[in-house]
Scaffold this motif. Sequence first.
Motif, PDB file in Angstrom:
ATOM      1  N   VAL A 476       4.219   1.169  14.748  1.00  0.00           N
ATOM      2  CA  VAL A 476       6.079   0.753  14.910  1.00  0.00           C
ATOM      3  C   VAL A 476       6.335  -0.275  13.911  1.00  0.00           C
ATOM      4  N   ARG A 477       5.264  -1.309  13.944  1.00  0.00           N
ATOM      5  CA  ARG A 477       5.637  -2.631  13.133  1.00  0.00           C
ATOM      6  C   ARG A 477       5.287  -2.462  11.847  1.00  0.00           C
ATOM      7  N   ASN A 478       4.362  -1.673  11.274  1.00  0.00           N
ATOM      8  CA  ASN A 478       3.933  -1.430  10.154  1.00  0.00           C
ATOM      9  C   ASN A 478       5.151  -0.778   9.578  1.00  0.00           C
ATOM     10  N   THR A 479       5.681   0.450  10.252  1.00  0.00           N
ATOM     11  CA  THR A 479       6.459   1.034   9.475  1.00  0.00           C
ATOM     12  C   THR A 479       7.802   0.448   9.357  1.00  0.00           C
ATOM     13  N   LEU A 480       8.301  -0.444  10.363  1.00  0.00           N
ATOM     14  CA  LEU A 480       9.538  -1.198  10.197  1.00  0.00           C
ATOM     15  C   LEU A 480       9.426  -2.042   9.006  1.00  0.00           C
ATOM     16  N   LEU A 481       8.339  -2.798   8.738  1.00  0.00           N
ATOM     17  CA  LEU A 481       8.202  -3.571   7.671  1.00  0.00           C
ATOM     18  C   LEU A 481       8.451  -3.002   6.309  1.00  0.00           C
ATOM     19  N   GLU A 482       7.821  -1.556   6.267  1.00  0.00           N
ATOM     20  CA  GLU A 482       7.955  -1.005   4.953  1.00  0.00           C
ATOM     21  C   GLU A 482       9.245  -0.354   4.984  1.00  0.00           C
ATOM     22  N   LEU A 483      10.108  -0.250   5.935  1.00  0.00           N
ATOM     23  CA  LEU A 483      11.558   0.226   6.145  1.00  0.00           C
ATOM     24  C   LEU A 483      12.333  -0.936   5.669  1.00  0.00           C
ATOM     25  N   LEU A 484      12.001  -2.249   6.126  1.00  0.00           N
ATOM     26  CA  LEU A 484      12.890  -3.509   5.604  1.00  0.00           C
ATOM     27  C   LEU A 484      12.812  -3.535   4.048  1.00  0.00           C
ATOM     28  N   THR A 485      11.496  -3.316   3.603  1.00  0.00           N
ATOM     29  CA  THR A 485      11.319  -3.411   2.087  1.00  0.00           C
ATOM     30  C   THR A 485      11.825  -2.476   1.381  1.00  0.00           C
ATOM     31  N   ASP A 486      12.296  -1.214   2.003  1.00  0.00           N
ATOM     32  CA  ASP A 486      12.938  -0.152   1.200  1.00  0.00           C
ATOM     33  C   ASP A 486      14.327  -0.531   1.077  1.00  0.00           C
ATOM     34  N   ILE A 487      14.826  -0.551   2.217  1.00  0.00           N
ATOM     35  CA  ILE A 487      16.402  -0.812   2.288  1.00  0.00           C
ATOM     36  C   ILE A 487      16.989  -2.022   1.755  1.00  0.00           C
ATOM     37  N   LEU A 488      15.934  -3.212   1.565  1.00  0.00           N
ATOM     38  CA  LEU A 488      16.484  -4.274   0.991  1.00  0.00           C
ATOM     39  C   LEU A 488      16.073  -4.546  -0.495  1.00  0.00           C
ATOM     40  N   ARG A 489      15.436  -3.235  -0.888  1.00  0.00           N
ATOM     41  CA  ARG A 489      15.114  -3.024  -2.304  1.00  0.00           C
ATOM     42  C   ARG A 489      14.221  -4.131  -2.919  1.00  0.00           C
ATOM     43  N   ILE A 490      13.231  -4.238  -2.066  1.00  0.00           N
ATOM     44  CA  ILE A 490      12.385  -5.654  -2.610  1.00  0.00           C
ATOM     45  C   ILE A 490      11.011  -4.973  -3.360  1.00  0.00           C
ATOM     46  N   LYS A 491      10.895  -5.554  -4.384  1.00  0.00           N
ATOM     47  CA  LYS A 491       9.837  -4.859  -5.247  1.00  0.00           C
ATOM     48  C   LYS A 491       8.528  -5.885  -5.074  1.00  0.00           C
ATOM     49  N   PRO A 492       7.738  -5.317  -4.377  1.00  0.00           N
ATOM     50  CA  PRO A 492       6.527  -6.139  -4.194  1.00  0.00           C
ATOM     51  C   PRO A 492       5.957  -6.743  -5.606  1.00  0.00           C
ATOM     52  N   PRO A 493       5.362  -8.086  -5.412  1.00  0.00           N
ATOM     53  CA  PRO A 493       4.922  -8.853  -6.693  1.00  0.00           C
ATOM     54  C   PRO A 493       3.664  -7.898  -7.021  1.00  0.00           C
ATOM     55  N   SER A 494       3.145  -8.441  -8.071  1.00  0.00           N
ATOM     56  CA  SER A 494       1.760  -7.811  -8.470  1.00  0.00           C
ATOM     57  C   SER A 494       0.595  -8.116  -7.607  1.00  0.00           C
ATOM     58  N   TRP A 495       0.708  -9.258  -6.954  1.00  0.00           N
ATOM     59  CA  TRP A 495      -0.339  -9.803  -6.203  1.00  0.00           C
ATOM     60  C   TRP A 495      -0.295  -9.532  -4.667  1.00  0.00           C
ATOM     61  N   SER A 496       0.810  -8.887  -4.247  1.00  0.00           N
ATOM     62  CA  SER A 496       0.950  -8.473  -2.920  1.00  0.00           C
ATOM     63  C   SER A 496      -0.215  -7.721  -2.101  1.00  0.00           C
ATOM     64  N   SER A 497      -0.883  -6.762  -2.917  1.00  0.00           N
ATOM     65  CA  SER A 497      -1.760  -5.693  -2.206  1.00  0.00           C
ATOM     66  C   SER A 497      -2.919  -6.835  -2.161  1.00  0.00           C
ATOM     67  N   SER A 498      -3.216  -7.690  -3.113  1.00  0.00           N
ATOM     68  CA  SER A 498      -4.427  -8.583  -2.980  1.00  0.00           C
ATOM     69  C   SER A 498      -4.358  -9.508  -1.990  1.00  0.00           C
ATOM     70  N   PHE A 499      -3.025  -9.960  -1.827  1.00  0.00           N
ATOM     71  CA  PHE A 499      -2.612 -11.018  -0.686  1.00  0.00           C
ATOM     72  C   PHE A 499      -2.811 -10.330   0.611  1.00  0.00           C
ATOM     73  N   VAL A 500      -2.238  -9.157   0.806  1.00  0.00           N
ATOM     74  CA  VAL A 500      -2.330  -8.528   2.315  1.00  0.00           C
ATOM     75  C   VAL A 500      -3.834  -8.027   2.445  1.00  0.00           C
ATOM     76  N   ALA A 501      -4.592  -7.670   1.529  1.00  0.00           N
ATOM     77  CA  ALA A 501      -5.902  -7.385   1.647  1.00  0.00           C
ATOM     78  C   ALA A 501      -6.869  -8.658   2.133  1.00  0.00           C
ATOM     79  N   GLY A 502      -6.307  -9.952   2.039  1.00  0.00           N
ATOM     80  CA  GLY A 502      -6.836 -11.095   2.712  1.00  0.00           C
ATOM     81  C   GLY A 502      -7.381 -12.107   1.773  1.00  0.00           C
ATOM     82  N   ARG A 503      -7.143 -11.944   0.395  1.00  0.00           N
ATOM     83  CA  ARG A 503      -7.486 -12.972  -0.742  1.00  0.00           C
ATOM     84  C   ARG A 503      -6.412 -14.052  -0.779  1.00  0.00           C
ATOM     85  N   ARG A 504      -7.016 -15.241  -1.070  1.00  0.00           N
ATOM     86  CA  ARG A 504      -5.972 -16.561  -0.772  1.00  0.00           C
ATOM     87  C   ARG A 504      -5.137 -16.605  -2.124  1.00  0.00           C
TER      88      ARG A 504
END
Length: 1341
Positions: A476-504
């Motif tokens: 539920v929380r993961n889907t809501l965060l993706e929903l917020l990203t969608d409706i606010l038209r947030i463009k994830p930065p290029s380093w977002s996937s690395s940051f979510v995966a755990g890199r500093r």
Amino acid sequence: MMPPPNRVPASGASSVAVSQADATPTLDQANYLQPALRYGRDARSMSSAGAYPPRNQSLATAVQPASFAPASFRSETPRPDFGTAPGGLEEDARSISEKRQAEIRSEIEKETKIKTGSENLLEALNSKNAKQFKEQKLRAEAELNMSNRKLAELRAGLEQEIMRSKESQPANEGRLSFIFNGATPRPLSRQTFAPVDPPLEESPTFALAELLQAIETDDMSPECYVDASNRLVDLFKLHPTLRYDLDWTAYGPCLQRLLFNESREVIAASYRVLRHSITDRRSLQTIRALNTDILVISSLVKESKASVEREQALNFVRSFLDIKDGVHELSRGVVRIIVAIAEHGDDRLRNIAILTLAEILTKKPEILVAAGGLGTLTDALGDGNYRAAPSLTSAFVFLLDIPSRRRFLRSGHELETPLASFTEGTGHTSEEKLKTCASVIAALLRSWPGLIALSVNNFLAIRSLVECLYIELPQVRNTLLELLTDILRIKPPSWSSSFVAGRRLTTYARVTNLKSEVPPAENAEASEERNQRNLVEHFTAVVLAVLLHAGLMEALLYAEERPLSPALRRKTTLVLGEVLKLSNEMLPSSWSAKLQVLPGLIRAAARFDTPERFVAIGTIYQVDSVNRTLYRSDPSTAVQSIKLSNGGSIEPDSARQADQTKAQQGMQVDETHFRTMMLESGVLATINFTKWRWDVIQSIIDGPLRNPKRLDEAIRSTKFLHRIVGFYRPFKYRFSMAKNTKPNQRYVRVGCALMQALLANQEGVRYLGESKLVRQLGECLSQIDRLSGFTSETPLFSADRMTETLTGGYFAMLGAMTKDIKGLQILERWKIFNMFYHIVELQDRDDLIRALLGGLSYAVDSHLRILLSKAMTSGSKPIRIFATRLLRKYACSAPTDASDTPSTIEWAIRLLVTQLYDPEIEVCEVAIKILEESCHQKHSLEYIVKCRPALDHLGEIGAPLLLRFLSTSVGYKYLDELDYITREMDDWFLGRNDSYVALIEASLARALMDVPPPALAPNAWAGMEEAMLAEVQEYGVVPPHFYRELTRTTEGCRLLEQKGHFDEFVSTIREFGMEEEDEELLVKVKGCLWAVGNVGSMELGAPFLESSDVVRWIVRIAEGSAVMTMRGTAFYVLGLISRSLHGQEILLELGWDGTVNMRGESLGFCMPIDFKKLFSIKPWSATHDPSPSLGTMRPRSKGSVPKDPTEARILLSVSNLGNTVLAKKAMNDLHGFKSKYPTYFHSRDFFNTVMRVLEEHHFRLPLCRFVLDLFDRKVMRQIVLKEEEEKSDEKESTSEEEEEEEEEKEKVEKVVQSKLSSSEEETETDDDDDDDAESTPESST
């Protein structure tokens, strides 16, 4: 040699069975209906099992369409053979050729199956141990090779046989030759795949009469009916006007009889013919007079095995929606059955039924509500099982907009059903269902009616959605965060996937700094103006304000403090940082100032006596780190900082200062470090380029190799540069044979950087001129130059290699050389320009010309500009469009201190003005768009006006460019001389304002759909990307408006005041601003609002706003209009007015606050200080008053209540089927009624009465099927065909009554005997039986 074909004995003209795999249908043939097949118990065709056809029949090719035949049908279809003339003729040459072709196709089918089996066996053996299965693998390979050889021989023989049959076909053989020769014509679909039949030379009227005569013939096989129906549909497609000449008195009964055929395929073909016979609403009324409603209902309620008939019946109903006002001819009974199909979850037609109901909802909502379909659509919207649920939101949004349509909904709570999947919190909801519901919510929040409907009652629905972040369920929380990203038209930065995966963040901060490049200065001013007029961002700002008002920040902080997993915590941190960034950029300071300090976290961190302070401190650190990284990686912040440092203007020297500093630092590398870098690259250790470290090579080329000393050392002392250049030599077949994949694009980038590095130093220029790289490239180009005299069987720049390999990257490297005069001299030395001229003249290599033109640079005045001009004038249409788009880079650039830049802009503008006279309108349209964009620069606008382009021949296409001319006094005088301003002003006042509303609403809707831009081709280099970007149209930006451009100059403001148009707009807004029903007036008011907003957005338009006090009325519309889209229009208009300083002051007095940037300039966003006013709407109640215009199948009889008690009991049982509690008992009662009183189920009037019950009440699909199956099929036939069988009915009824009387007499005798012999205790039961006997009409006699 092919062996002689074996003859198969058969009567008449027989043919050998041909499988479907050998006769693949075309797209047109895929729509044909084919007859049904007979299958054995193992689901195989009887013909494939060796069964012989009946007498006078043969097996022929079965072309099963995808929409009618199951996917597993791979067998032959028995079709009748039309035989020969009575005199008996022998087989002609064509029939013999057809048999040979059939035999060859049969052999091809067998060999294809053998080949497929061998390939599957080889694939299975390759995955196992090779030593154990070596012999089997060899045998399989031998079998595969033999099958390939046989297939080649068989296909060649088949082609020869087809050619031989064509040559032997008589030239004068026509459709009527068989009739004149005394022979019955064979079906023309036999061994023929032509989509259109009859031939073109035949009269369509005669063909129509012949086909109708064939359909009218009785006792024909189903295959003949299907074939004639398909040919009739083809005739309607080829000659659409024939449908208007149909005689329905003879045509209608013919189709009625076909609809009662025993074959499902014939019925489906009949529906298809009916669908293609529809012309207008009058034809629909004629078709309905044939009692098609009953037939459609009986077809739709059938089981899934009748999928062909049901599908065509539903397509027939959907054709009503394609006709103007055709929806008014739909009966409520038909809609009831479609609703039942949509509710049946296992029905394969459920999805199309739901879409059909959605279309009916938008065109005639009252009939759908009366049929009970609104609840079905609501369930499909919120249950999460219907994958296309977001498409249904447009129908509900359409109803919500206007109060007259809004009454069909119950206060908009139907739109809250998707929230249930999130608010349940049970943990059993699947993630797929959550994502489907999230997409529905996102679609609702992208429209004003959806946003307002979810924000009523103090944002109750939005608040419940935001509070789902407190639910401790990961999905539920993961889907809501993706929903917020969608409706606010947030463009994830290029380093977002690395940051979510755990890199500093600190490990790749250097990468983000490299990516934080300042956008080119040429588009800075234009992009700034577009951003200030971007309506999508204004809408995103109000959505963000709604979410923050509903408690989004507190919910995100809770999710941050109590994460369910490390990945979810990092994703929450990213969303929190983006929300803080968006609130700072889009919301007024009164909103954003409270959010940036994070008061809840600060208070928790200041409590030193609790352990929760460490969590709060860690959260603050993470959020701050993400915000700093977002700031560094966002180019817009860099632009603003450069503007502030340079007093509000972007200077190219300051923008490039950081890059030059980094380059100078990279050049200052000592000898030891340089040698270490070369050793680390791996170039000196091996010639295998796959083992080289290309990131190190890139850093060497960008840094040390630009130093003359280091370059000389690399050339003379090591083999580093020699091996790098050798890698790119074409005849080394390393770079030129590398696969064209995304990872391999780094080779192209390194090659371009190498060319620039070598041209930067004199020693590098000498080395490049003497190397074999450029010389071999010239030789490869000469292979495709027809005038060079060089040829090659496999040229390097062939079409296949350009697609599959990196060969096209050579043009990017040549383009890097053309940026420097020294590189142009090297190319001129090897006569490469001559080959360029010849390549542009090629007629069959558009791909090569695109790669050539897209890779070159035209910044320097050279042969390349002449080359581009030649391609723009003499090339093919796609090449002319592509070359025109390439000029965008040069025409839209900002003039700098460099002496050649203004001349480059003027050169590009001259070529674009020339393109305005191209014979193709698409080329002119592209040139107009680029010239319009270049008008953002004052110098470019003045030069375009100086060129005095003639745009009268372009009409509406040239209007945007002429509007741009109004923004300067020079352009105003030029247009005034042409008498353009007065004519255009009257045109806009009389009608163009209304069309502007449709244009801007369509653009906004397209932008809010969030469709991704078209992907670039794998071999798209830098120049080609520029052309592709020029092709992408910007949506969501305010289009050019005549009154806005007119208000840019004092002369225009004076003319606007003299004409009095602004006062007319203001009076229209005052009188009709609160209109609710009249759609024409609503469009008129919206057009006036946009005109006033565009005038008020200019500083010179301030006197118009102040003198008319129109802003107060616009605010009243935004806060109190009952039309939701009218509120949205007023909201956007207030944003335009807030762009001017005077407009901001007026809005602040009326309780609206604007958003400004760091320099105090308005961004075009404004919000009401009392935010609830924007979403306060008067509640409504649902009123479902069925109007008398609702379509019914049959009119009610005068006596609506049946007088016969037995009939009343049957009707009561039928109505009880809709009750789930009483349904089983009602079914048993109806079975008993049918066995006891069969006369009722043979009555026409009673059948009509039951159909009215099915129309007025809601039943599930199986129950509707059960009710219709109770009646004899003859009853429906008598009703539809109006057959006069009253005498037979009376005979049957009298005989049935006599039988029933005899049965009743026997029952009475048994009752009497039982009474005499039974005791007193059994008397009561006997009385009950006697009562039952007396209840029938027959026993009363």
